[in-house]
Each structure stands twice: as structure tokens, then as C-alpha cells.
Design an enzyme around this catalytic site. Sequence first.
Site, PDB file in Angstrom:
ATOM      1  N   GLY A  12       0.786  -1.232   0.000  1.00  0.00           N
ATOM      2  CA  GLY A  12       0.000   0.000   0.000  1.00  0.00           C
ATOM      3  C   GLY A  12       0.813   1.274   0.000  1.00  0.00           C
ATOM      4  N   SER A  13       2.060   1.217  -0.463  1.00  0.00           N
ATOM      5  CA  SER A  13       2.858   2.458  -0.482  1.00  0.00           C
ATOM      6  C   SER A  13       2.309   3.450  -1.505  1.00  0.00           C
ATOM      7  CB  SER A  13       4.330   2.154  -0.752  1.00  0.00           C
ATOM      8  OG  SER A  13       4.518   1.725  -2.092  1.00  0.00           O
ATOM      9  N   ASN A  14       1.696   2.948  -2.569  1.00  0.00           N
ATOM     10  CA  ASN A  14       1.065   3.861  -3.537  1.00  0.00           C
ATOM     11  C   ASN A  14      -0.186   4.498  -2.933  1.00  0.00           C
ATOM     12  OD1 ASN A  14       2.395   3.989  -6.291  1.00  0.00           O
ATOM     13  ND2 ASN A  14       2.451   1.813  -5.882  1.00  0.00           N
ATOM     14  N   LYS A  91      -5.623  -8.154  -9.026  1.00  0.00           N
ATOM     15  CA  LYS A  91      -6.729  -8.844  -9.697  1.00  0.00           C
ATOM     16  C   LYS A  91      -7.268  -7.988 -10.840  1.00  0.00           C
ATOM     17  CE  LYS A  91      -7.126 -12.497  -7.061  1.00  0.00           C
ATOM     18  NZ  LYS A  91      -6.885 -13.826  -7.648  1.00  0.00           N
ATOM     19  N   LEU A  92      -7.892  -8.657 -11.807  1.00  0.00           N
ATOM     20  CA  LEU A  92      -8.594  -7.941 -12.861  1.00  0.00           C
ATOM     21  C   LEU A  92      -9.947  -7.504 -12.294  1.00  0.00           C
ATOM     22  CD1 LEU A  92      -7.884  -7.379 -15.829  1.00  0.00           C
ATOM     23  CD2 LEU A  92      -9.147  -9.423 -16.476  1.00  0.00           C
ATOM     24  N   ASN A 107      -4.840   2.829 -13.198  1.00  0.00           N
ATOM     25  CA  ASN A 107      -3.951   1.822 -12.617  1.00  0.00           C
ATOM     26  C   ASN A 107      -2.515   2.296 -12.748  1.00  0.00           C
ATOM     27  OD1 ASN A 107      -3.106  -0.877 -11.688  1.00  0.00           O
ATOM     28  ND2 ASN A 107      -2.428  -1.189 -13.806  1.00  0.00           N
ATOM     29  N   HIS A 109       1.393   1.048 -13.051  1.00  0.00           N
ATOM     30  CA  HIS A 109       2.119  -0.164 -13.427  1.00  0.00           C
ATOM     31  C   HIS A 109       3.610   0.151 -13.421  1.00  0.00           C
ATOM     32  CE1 HIS A 109       2.681  -4.048 -15.388  1.00  0.00           C
ATOM     33  NE2 HIS A 109       3.550  -3.466 -16.186  1.00  0.00           N
ATOM     34  N   ASP A 150      -3.340  -3.938 -17.956  1.00  0.00           N
ATOM     35  CA  ASP A 150      -2.275  -3.001 -18.386  1.00  0.00           C
ATOM     36  C   ASP A 150      -2.439  -2.576 -19.840  1.00  0.00           C
ATOM     37  OD1 ASP A 150      -0.137  -5.334 -16.700  1.00  0.00           O
ATOM     38  OD2 ASP A 150      -1.242  -3.618 -15.864  1.00  0.00           O
ATOM     39  N   GLU A 179       6.517   5.810  -9.102  1.00  0.00           N
ATOM     40  CA  GLU A 179       5.076   5.535  -8.983  1.00  0.00           C
ATOM     41  C   GLU A 179       4.441   6.490  -7.973  1.00  0.00           C
ATOM     42  OE1 GLU A 179       4.035   1.320  -8.551  1.00  0.00           O
ATOM     43  OE2 GLU A 179       6.139   0.927  -8.987  1.00  0.00           O
TER      44      GLU A 179
HETATM   45  C1  GRF Z   1       3.881  -1.489  -7.116  1.00  0.00           C
HETATM   46  O1  GRF Z   1       5.097  -1.626  -7.816  1.00  0.00           O
HETATM   47  C2  GRF Z   1       2.765  -1.495  -8.113  1.00  0.00           C
HETATM   48  O2  GRF Z   1       3.040  -0.827  -9.318  1.00  0.00           O
HETATM   49  C3  GRF Z   1       2.646  -2.941  -8.378  1.00  0.00           C
HETATM   50  O3  GRF Z   1       2.803  -3.572  -7.129  1.00  0.00           O
HETATM   51  C4  GRF Z   1       3.574  -2.737  -6.299  1.00  0.00           C
HETATM   52  C5  GRF Z   1       2.704  -2.470  -5.103  1.00  0.00           C
HETATM   53  O4  GRF Z   1       3.159  -1.474  -4.398  1.00  0.00           O
HETATM   54  N1  GRF Z   1       1.400  -3.254  -8.969  1.00  0.00           N
HETATM   55  P1  GRF Z   1       2.366  -0.927  -3.107  1.00  0.00           P
HETATM   56  O5  GRF Z   1       1.469  -2.043  -2.609  1.00  0.00           O
HETATM   57  O6  GRF Z   1       1.597   0.253  -3.564  1.00  0.00           O
HETATM   58  O7  GRF Z   1       3.465  -0.598  -2.139  1.00  0.00           O
END
Ligand code: GRF
Length: 192
Positions: A12-14, A91-92, A107, A109, A150, A179
Site C-alpha cells: 500500500g505504499s502507492n 486482480k482484474l 492503474n 504499473h 495493463d 510511482e
Molecule cells: C507497485 O510496484 C505497483 O506498481 C505494483 O505492485 C507494487 C505495489 O506497491 N502493482 P504498493 O502495494 O503500492 O506498495
Amino acid sequence: MLKLAVFASGNGSNLQAIIDAIALGRLNAQVATVISNKSHAFALTRAQNSGITTFHISQIKYSGYLDYVSQMLAVLDRHAIDLVVLAGYMKLLPREIIDRYYGRVINVHPALLPKYGGPGMYGVNIHQAVLSAGEEYSGATVHMVDYKFDHGPILIQRRVNVYPDDTPDTLAARVLEIEHIILPRAVALFIK
Ligand code: GRF
């Protein structure tokens, strides 16, 4: 204010990058809910730490496909979601969700799509493939989500250098930093 539903399967860092951008006043949006297919995903903990309502929705938990989809739709409808953000979601999305939110799902990627995308291209597999191909650059992409992994139109891309001594992990870390920059920016584009 744009209401976001964030889907995440892992660390969940994003998601955290979006939460932080909002807290810093850089993003006029609200993370209304976080959904994960993994009940122990740290992304859910991050959301709970920020007072965000979380849901564990998976095809194991809801054995019937229609029940699974209706649960997901109910959560999104109940929170009056404007934009669905897939942030490390493995997941899709069900077709019914994409139909309902077509043009409002993005999304992130960890590669420069259209290369290194599609089924099986996730996590360290991507970075291993980039290194094996001897690429000079890699990077991250935020794109619109359609019915294939993607595959949808690209919103933002940013590249990073690949170094000779890179390992999949060192490259992954460099890409992940990017990201965290382009995902909040992509959400900001929607606000505009
Ligand atoms: C990220 O590299 C994202 O692009 C990929 O999985 C990783 C998950 O990162 N799909 P986080 O869970 O957001 O830290």
C-alpha cells in the site's frame, strides 16, 4: 471534492502516497474507501490508520461471482465514488465494475507500457524481464483501465535509468519512487 476508491493487494505504499498528497494539500480529493482482496494487506492497515473505511472483498470470501460483484458495486455506490484507483491491485476488476465506471478507473504499473505489461507481468517479474532484456531505461505508467491487464490509454509515464549493477529489487525500488510521484499527479489530472 473527488471521491476515490483505492484498490490494493499488498504493502500500500502507492495508497500512502495518495493519502500523504491529500494531507499535504496537494490533492483536493478524499480517499472514501480502500478495498483489498487480501484480508491482511498492510494497505488496509494504512487506511485504518488514516480513518478510512476498508473492505476485504475477494472471490474466496464471496464464493458466488454475482455476490462478489454485487458486494463490490454496493461499496462503490454507497461511497458515491468518482474515481477508482488500482494501486498495486493484483486482480482484474470484474467486467461489471469496469462497465459501471468506464473512463473512471486508473492503474499504476511499474514499467513503461505497452512493454512489460499484461498477464503475469507484475512485481519482480517485470524488473527481471527488463534487466534480462538489457534495457537502458525502465519506469512507471499510470493508465486508464479497460478490459485487459495493463492495456488502456496512458495518462502519465516517467522513466528511470537502469544501471549495470541493478538487481530486480534495486530497480523495483527506483521505479516505486516514481510511482509515488505520478499516481497522485494522475489523480490531480482527473480533478482538473
Ligand atoms: C507497485 O510496484 C505497483 O506498481 C505494483 O505492485 C507494487 C505495489 O506497491 N502493482 P504498493 O502495494 O503500492 O506498495
